[in-house]
Design a protein around this motif. Structure first.
Motif, short mmCIF file in Angstrom:
data_model
loop_
_atom_site.label_atom_id
_atom_site.label_comp_id
_atom_site.label_asym_id
_atom_site.label_seq_id
_atom_site.Cartn_x
_atom_site.Cartn_y
_atom_site.Cartn_z
N PHE A 1 -37.45 40.18 10.23
CA PHE A 1 -38.24 41.37 10.45
C PHE A 1 -37.40 42.27 11.35
CE2 PHE A 1 -42.59 39.27 9.64
CZ PHE A 1 -42.82 40.02 8.49
N ASP B 1 -52.35 36.50 15.82
CA ASP B 1 -50.91 36.72 15.87
C ASP B 1 -50.57 37.81 14.86
OD1 ASP B 1 -48.15 36.67 15.63
OD2 ASP B 1 -48.04 34.61 14.87
N HIS C 1 -41.62 44.76 20.43
CA HIS C 1 -40.17 44.56 20.29
C HIS C 1 -39.76 44.29 18.84
CE1 HIS C 1 -40.68 40.00 21.29
NE2 HIS C 1 -40.32 40.07 20.03
N THR D 1 -45.14 35.92 8.24
CA THR D 1 -43.69 36.10 8.24
C THR D 1 -43.11 36.01 6.83
OG1 THR D 1 -43.82 35.00 10.36
CG2 THR D 1 -41.62 35.39 9.48
N GLY E 1 -50.18 39.81 8.95
CA GLY E 1 -48.79 40.09 8.60
C GLY E 1 -47.96 38.82 8.74
N THR F 1 -53.45 35.03 11.42
CA THR F 1 -52.22 35.82 11.36
C THR F 1 -52.47 37.12 10.60
OG1 THR F 1 -51.00 33.74 11.25
CG2 THR F 1 -49.76 35.76 10.78
N TYR G 1 -45.46 41.06 13.83
CA TYR G 1 -44.77 42.17 13.16
C TYR G 1 -45.74 43.32 12.83
CZ TYR G 1 -43.12 44.79 9.10
OH TYR G 1 -42.82 45.80 8.22
N ALA H 1 -44.01 36.28 20.88
CA ALA H 1 -45.28 35.91 20.25
C ALA H 1 -45.52 34.41 20.37
CB ALA H 1 -45.29 36.33 18.79
C1 LIG Z 1 -41.74 37.05 14.31
C2 LIG Z 1 -43.02 36.32 14.31
C3 LIG Z 1 -43.33 35.42 15.32
C4 LIG Z 1 -42.34 35.00 16.37
O1 LIG Z 1 -42.13 36.01 17.25
P1 LIG Z 1 -41.39 35.71 18.65
O2 LIG Z 1 -41.78 36.89 19.47
O3 LIG Z 1 -39.94 35.66 18.35
O4 LIG Z 1 -41.91 34.44 19.18
C5 LIG Z 1 -44.59 34.85 15.32
N1 LIG Z 1 -45.49 35.15 14.38
C6 LIG Z 1 -45.22 36.00 13.37
C7 LIG Z 1 -46.26 36.28 12.33
C8 LIG Z 1 -43.96 36.61 13.31
O5 LIG Z 1 -43.68 37.43 12.30
#
Ligand SMILES: *Cc1c(COP(=O)(O)O)cnc(C)c1O
Length: 485
Positions: A80, A271, A302, A246, A244, A242, A274, A148
């Motif tokens: 991402f 969570d 970030h 990964t 979005g 969640t 992204y 995250a």
């Molecule tokens: C990128 C991502 C994470 C991990 O993020 P970090 O800040 O690197 O821990 C967790 N959950 C999802 C859905 C992500 O896309």
């Protein structure tokens, strides 16, 4: 280095950085080096005598840059995005200069107070329910975590402490160990690996629940698993939804999951690492509907909001749940202000003690872009992903594998997994662009994520042209292989 030299070198460094960013498209996005490349290039141990800045900066180009993956290249479409903007870099420089460790309010009042206000600003930008904001006397509030993954872990641990205390209040004979043994947390089978890891670190069972055919976790699937688990004596206490994912940027169904969690006394954490940045645009905000049921919410400015790593924004509705879970007050960290409601000691909200002045970069970015320019930025990326999507759709040899909602396109050649693995290998060996794959159920899929701040339509067109050329070569070879057999 004295101050006079710092003034000079600082300006040179800004020029170096500006040249790097401005010329990044000319560098090969993915390096040629092999593992272990660096050790032979530098001395075995640190120098006894001081060296000059000039020597070091020369080595940056010679030793470091050849081994860098250029995440901000407009040819980088992997993972991402990770955010990068000039205001954030400058703010980070200032943060380095102030160099405070803001674990408590007194340790540097501005560090704490700006963070609280910035999290309120950002909360308002995504229209979070009032309950998550600190305001002047709210019970909720936000904090910057490093990632995250940390946000998920911290909320899981807080939820764990909360449920243990509740159960022990009801049945004082119950030991913590006996309760821990029965605790179970949930997430979808599409959730990030950091969620499973939080379960491992937190010492509780974590079950992954099958998502539906759109890779979304539904209420019925959660309820089914809850009923089964409760029947065997387990104690459900935590769920991560969640927004979005990964792999394919799918969205769990908050409006179904939320009421179940609330009814069953399950802490719901969201969570949106992204996707969360997109919710500053009114047209994407409906994706966050249902957040009102959550106990905690997290996303990563970030990743997609131009605030350089690290800046993971996390909010809780009841900050007492967090603070209560991790509070220790050794004498050397106590201060006379701490009992006042206005004072926040962020050390109670996180795992480490120390923390940097990270809210400065939010403040700089939000002010220098304004909400409008940030919205434009998100919209531009989404538009580019749809542009790529339509290119894929126009080529009958390819298929799009999941709905394109934000800046990610999952696609593959209609054919075997081996063929698609071969295509990705060819792409990443050629190193003109960089992509990573994922699995969606039993399919091997290529992910095309819009990442760079400077990516434009021309890069998307170039990338697609390149991918199709490699695919044509590959398919031709496949055909030759078959006919010669
Ligand atoms: C990128 C991502 C994470 C991990 O993020 P970090 O800040 O690197 O821990 C967790 N959950 C999802 C859905 C992500 O896309």
């Amino acid at each position: 280095m004295n101050t006079a030299e710092f003034r000079k070198r600082g300006k040179e460094m800004v020029d170096y950085v500006a040249d790097y960013i401005e010329g990044i498209h000319k560098r090969q996005v993915y390096p040629d080096v092999e593992p272990g490349y660096l050790r032979p290039l530098i001395p075995d141990s640190a120098p006894q005598e001081p060296e000059t800045f000039e020597d070091i900066i020369k080595d940056v180009e010679k030793i470091i840059m050849p081994g860098v993956t250029h995440w901000h290249s407009p040819y980088f479409f992997a993972y991402f995005p990770t955010a990068s903007s000039y205001p954030a870099m400058l703010a980070d420089m200032l943060s380095g200069a102030i160099g405070c460790i803001g674990f408590s309010w007194v340790a540097s009042p501005a560090c704490t107070e700006l963070e609280t206000v910035m999290l309120d600003w950002l909360g308002k930008m995504i229209n979070l329910p009032e309950a998550f904001l600190a305001g002047k006397d709210g019970e909720g509030g936000g904090v910057i975590q490093g990632s995250a993954s940390e946000a998920t872990l911290v909320t899981l641990l807080a939820a764990r402490t909360k449920v243990i205390r509740q159960l022990q209040a009801k049945s004082p004979g119950l030991t913590e160990a006996a309760i821990m043994d029965k605790l179970v947390a949930y997430a979808s089978d599409q959730s990030h690996s950091s969620v499973e890891r939080a379960g491992l670190i937190g010492g509780v069972k974590l079950k992954l629940i099958p998502s539906d055919d759109k890779f979304s976790l539904r209420g019925s699937a959660l309820q089914k698993m809850l009923d089964e688990d409760k029947a065997t004596g387990l104690i459900p206490f935590f769920m991560v939804a969640t927004l979005g994912t990964t792999s394919c940027c799918s969205f769990d169904n908050l409006l179904e999951l939320g009421p179940i969690c609330n009814k069953e006394n399950i802490w719901m954490h969201i969570d949106a690492a992204y996707a969360g940045s997109a919710f500053i645009c009114p047209e994407f905000r409906p994706l966050l509907n249902g957040v009102e049921f959550a106990d905690s919410y997290n996303f990563n400015p970030h990743k997609w909001l131009l605030v350089n790593f690290d800046c993971s924004a996390m909010w809780v509705k009841k900050r007492a749940d967090l603070i209560g879970a991790f509070k220790l007050d050794p004498v050397y960290l106590q201060h006379h202000n701490q009992e006042s409601g206005l004072v926040t000691d962020y050390r109670h909200w996180q795992i480490p003690l120390g923390r940097r002045f990270r809210s400065l970069k939010m403040w700089f970015v939000f002010r220098m872009y304004g909400v409008k320019k940030l919205q434009e930025y998100i919209r531009k990326h989404v538009k580019l992903s749809h542009e790529f999507e339509s290119l894929v759709q126009k080529d009958p040899r390819f298929e799009v594998c999941a709905e394109v909602v934000l800046g990610l396109v999952c696609f593959r050649i209609k054919g075997s997994n081996e063929l698609n693995e071969a295509l990705l290998e060819k792409i990443n060996k050629t190193k003109k662009i960089h992509l990573v794959p994922c699995h969606l159920r039993d399919k091997y899929v290529l992910r095309f994520a819009i990442c760079s701040r400077t990516v434009e339509s021309v890069h998307i067109q170039e990338a697609w042209q390149h991918i199709t050329e490699l695919a044509t070569e590959l398919l031709k070879k496949e055909k030759e292989k078959k006919t010669s057999q």
